[in-house]
Design a protein around this motif. Structure first.
Motif, PDB file in Angstrom:
ATOM      1  N   LEU A 140      34.692  10.600   8.776  1.00  0.00           N
ATOM      2  CA  LEU A 140      34.179  11.715   7.972  1.00  0.00           C
ATOM      3  C   LEU A 140      33.918  12.972   8.810  1.00  0.00           C
ATOM      4  N   ALA A 141      34.106  12.888  10.114  1.00  0.00           N
ATOM      5  CA  ALA A 141      33.653  13.941  11.026  1.00  0.00           C
ATOM      6  C   ALA A 141      34.168  15.325  10.662  1.00  0.00           C
ATOM      7  N   HIS A 142      35.427  15.438  10.251  1.00  0.00           N
ATOM      8  CA  HIS A 142      36.029  16.754  10.028  1.00  0.00           C
ATOM      9  C   HIS A 142      36.026  17.168   8.552  1.00  0.00           C
ATOM     10  N   ARG A 143      35.329  16.412   7.727  1.00  0.00           N
ATOM     11  CA  ARG A 143      35.244  16.775   6.308  1.00  0.00           C
ATOM     12  C   ARG A 143      33.994  17.608   6.056  1.00  0.00           C
ATOM     13  N   ASN A 144      34.121  18.590   5.177  1.00  0.00           N
ATOM     14  CA  ASN A 144      32.961  19.383   4.798  1.00  0.00           C
ATOM     15  C   ASN A 144      32.025  18.558   3.930  1.00  0.00           C
ATOM     16  N   ILE A 145      30.734  18.814   4.074  1.00  0.00           N
ATOM     17  CA  ILE A 145      29.732  18.070   3.302  1.00  0.00           C
ATOM     18  C   ILE A 145      30.009  18.167   1.802  1.00  0.00           C
ATOM     19  N   VAL A 146      30.429  19.338   1.350  1.00  0.00           N
ATOM     20  CA  VAL A 146      30.647  19.562  -0.083  1.00  0.00           C
ATOM     21  C   VAL A 146      31.730  18.635  -0.645  1.00  0.00           C
ATOM     22  N   GLU A 147      32.589  18.103   0.221  1.00  0.00           N
ATOM     23  CA  GLU A 147      33.668  17.221  -0.227  1.00  0.00           C
ATOM     24  C   GLU A 147      33.230  15.765  -0.356  1.00  0.00           C
ATOM     25  N   LEU A 148      32.048  15.443   0.138  1.00  0.00           N
ATOM     26  CA  LEU A 148      31.640  14.045   0.219  1.00  0.00           C
ATOM     27  C   LEU A 148      31.022  13.550  -1.080  1.00  0.00           C
ATOM     28  N   ALA A 149      31.209  12.266  -1.334  1.00  0.00           N
ATOM     29  CA  ALA A 149      30.511  11.606  -2.445  1.00  0.00           C
ATOM     30  C   ALA A 149      29.026  11.490  -2.103  1.00  0.00           C
ATOM     31  N   TYR A 150      28.211  11.272  -3.139  1.00  0.00           N
ATOM     32  CA  TYR A 150      26.759  11.258  -2.939  1.00  0.00           C
ATOM     33  C   TYR A 150      26.334  10.191  -1.934  1.00  0.00           C
ATOM     34  N   GLY A 151      26.915   9.011  -2.042  1.00  0.00           N
ATOM     35  CA  GLY A 151      26.555   7.940  -1.112  1.00  0.00           C
ATOM     36  C   GLY A 151      26.907   8.284   0.317  1.00  0.00           C
ATOM     37  N   GLN A 152      28.030   8.975   0.512  1.00  0.00           N
ATOM     38  CA  GLN A 152      28.415   9.402   1.854  1.00  0.00           C
ATOM     39  C   GLN A 152      27.425  10.427   2.406  1.00  0.00           C
ATOM     40  N   ARG A 153      26.932  11.308   1.553  1.00  0.00           N
ATOM     41  CA  ARG A 153      25.931  12.286   1.997  1.00  0.00           C
ATOM     42  C   ARG A 153      24.656  11.587   2.449  1.00  0.00           C
ATOM     43  N   ARG A 154      24.260  10.545   1.729  1.00  0.00           N
ATOM     44  CA  ARG A 154      23.059   9.807   2.139  1.00  0.00           C
ATOM     45  C   ARG A 154      23.259   9.186   3.512  1.00  0.00           C
ATOM     46  N   MET A 155      24.471   8.718   3.794  1.00  0.00           N
ATOM     47  CA  MET A 155      24.750   8.139   5.105  1.00  0.00           C
ATOM     48  C   MET A 155      24.684   9.202   6.200  1.00  0.00           C
ATOM     49  N   ILE A 156      25.157  10.415   5.889  1.00  0.00           N
ATOM     50  CA  ILE A 156      25.105  11.495   6.874  1.00  0.00           C
ATOM     51  C   ILE A 156      23.659  11.916   7.118  1.00  0.00           C
ATOM     52  N   GLU A 157      22.811  11.864   6.098  1.00  0.00           N
ATOM     53  CA  GLU A 157      21.387  12.153   6.291  1.00  0.00           C
ATOM     54  C   GLU A 157      20.777  11.192   7.311  1.00  0.00           C
ATOM     55  N   ILE A 158      21.149   9.923   7.212  1.00  0.00           N
ATOM     56  CA  ILE A 158      20.641   8.933   8.167  1.00  0.00           C
ATOM     57  C   ILE A 158      21.157   9.240   9.565  1.00  0.00           C
ATOM     58  N   ALA A 159      22.438   9.623   9.666  1.00  0.00           N
ATOM     59  CA  ALA A 159      23.000   9.994  10.962  1.00  0.00           C
ATOM     60  C   ALA A 159      22.267  11.199  11.551  1.00  0.00           C
ATOM     61  N   LEU A 160      21.933  12.179  10.713  1.00  0.00           N
ATOM     62  CA  LEU A 160      21.182  13.349  11.184  1.00  0.00           C
ATOM     63  C   LEU A 160      19.827  12.937  11.739  1.00  0.00           C
ATOM     64  N   ALA A 161      19.160  12.041  11.032  1.00  0.00           N
ATOM     65  CA  ALA A 161      17.858  11.567  11.509  1.00  0.00           C
ATOM     66  C   ALA A 161      17.999  10.866  12.859  1.00  0.00           C
ATOM     67  N   LEU A 162      19.048  10.057  13.012  1.00  0.00           N
ATOM     68  CA  LEU A 162      19.260   9.340  14.267  1.00  0.00           C
ATOM     69  C   LEU A 162      19.640  10.284  15.403  1.00  0.00           C
ATOM     70  N   ALA A 163      20.229  11.434  15.074  1.00  0.00           N
ATOM     71  CA  ALA A 163      20.564  12.422  16.103  1.00  0.00           C
ATOM     72  C   ALA A 163      19.312  12.935  16.812  1.00  0.00           C
ATOM     73  N   LEU A 164      18.167  12.817  16.162  1.00  0.00           N
ATOM     74  CA  LEU A 164      16.900  13.248  16.766  1.00  0.00           C
ATOM     75  C   LEU A 164      16.352  12.202  17.740  1.00  0.00           C
ATOM     76  N   LYS A 165      17.052  11.072  17.860  1.00  0.00           N
ATOM     77  CA  LYS A 165      16.631   9.968  18.737  1.00  0.00           C
ATOM     78  C   LYS A 165      15.188   9.536  18.457  1.00  0.00           C
ATOM     79  N   PRO A 166      14.913   9.145  17.211  1.00  0.00           N
ATOM     80  CA  PRO A 166      13.542   8.758  16.865  1.00  0.00           C
ATOM     81  C   PRO A 166      13.164   7.400  17.421  1.00  0.00           C
ATOM     82  N   ARG A 167      11.865   7.206  17.615  1.00  0.00           N
ATOM     83  CA  ARG A 167      11.331   5.882  17.901  1.00  0.00           C
ATOM     84  C   ARG A 167      11.032   5.153  16.599  1.00  0.00           C
TER      85      ARG A 167
END
Length: 252
Positions: A140-167
């Motif tokens: 999904l890396a090169h796809r625009n967010i607007v092109e994604l299905a809702y479930g895929q957007r939820r997965m990207i939200e989780i990836a964004l959270a993990l990018a912050l390297k949370p404990r």
């Protein structure tokens, strides 16, 4: 091993209305914990207190042993607390990789840079690619967010959270509104979360709860009804009574 997140006697009262009552909870590194309860149980209010959106009437929130009860949500994120609800402002006209790159910039305090510079930062893009690949989202890396299905957007939200390297990662109803056809891939993603990150999922979907969690806290009328491992909670008659709408009692 010391807990990375600890709630000590957390309570919230609006006038005479007690929304959460003396809630105690500990998450250790690698925890897979679920918070469940019927509508109106106080789950959202409790999570708002954990993240700093609401100040508790009593009790403390500790993150890595540090009292963060008086800190802002932003400062709690800097100390390692991420919540998908807080990270869901995706930039629709940017690619998935660019969105991840922005989160990485923010983590490093580089968010003053122009967005157009992100794709020219090879180190940033490499880190974004490694994160997406670890979650099986690299396609999904090169796809625009607007092109994604809702479930895929939820997965990207989780990836964004993990990018912050949370404990500590708080997953706020991750499968809410996600069609069943997309839900199975989201389930798979959750099972690939970093082993060291303590994860608390707030969820109504019992299939997800029983598949993901190792331990469950049941909140009823703002108080902890029971906390135990999955099998014990599944068979607890008090929990069954709550979800079947039968009369129940729980200790004060």
């Amino acid at each position: 091993m010391n807990p990375v997140l600890e709630l000590q006697g957390l309570s919230k009262q609006f006038g005479q209305l007690k929304v959460t009552q003396n809630v105690n909870l500990s998450l250790h590194p690698g925890a897979r914990h679920a918070l469940i309860g019927p509508n109106g149980a106080g789950k959202s209010t409790l999570v708002h207190q954990i993240t700093g959106l609401l100040k508790p009437s009593a009790g403390k929130v500790l993150l890595g042993g540090q009292d963060v009860t008086g800190l802002s949500p932003e400062k709690r994120v800097k100390l390692g607390l991420a919540r998908t609800f807080q990270i869901n402002s995706l930039f629709n006209n940017l690619t998935v990789a660019e969105n991840i790159g922005l989160a990485l910039q923010a983590r490093e305090g580089m968010d003053g840079y122009l967005m157009r510079d992100i794709t020219h930062d090879s180190a940033l893009m490499d880190e974004a690619a490694v994160l997406l690949e670890s979650l099986s989202l690299l396609d999904l890396a090169h796809r625009n967010i607007v092109e994604l299905a809702y479930g895929q957007r939820r997965m990207i939200e989780i990836a964004l959270a993990l990018a912050l390297k949370p404990r500590v990662l708080l997953l706020d109803e991750p499968v809410a509104g996600v069609p069943s056809t997309e839900g199975s891939r989201l389930f798979d993603l959750l099972e690939r979360l970093p082993a060291e990150v303590a994860t608390l999922v707030i969820e109504h979907d019992m299939d997800l709860v029983f598949r993901f969690a190792k331990r469950i806290t049941v909140l009823v009328e703002g108080a902890v009804l029971v906390e135990d491992d999955v099998q014990a909670v599944r068979t607890d008659p008090r929990v069954r009574a709550v979800y079947l709408g039968e009369r129940h009692e729980h200790a004060a």
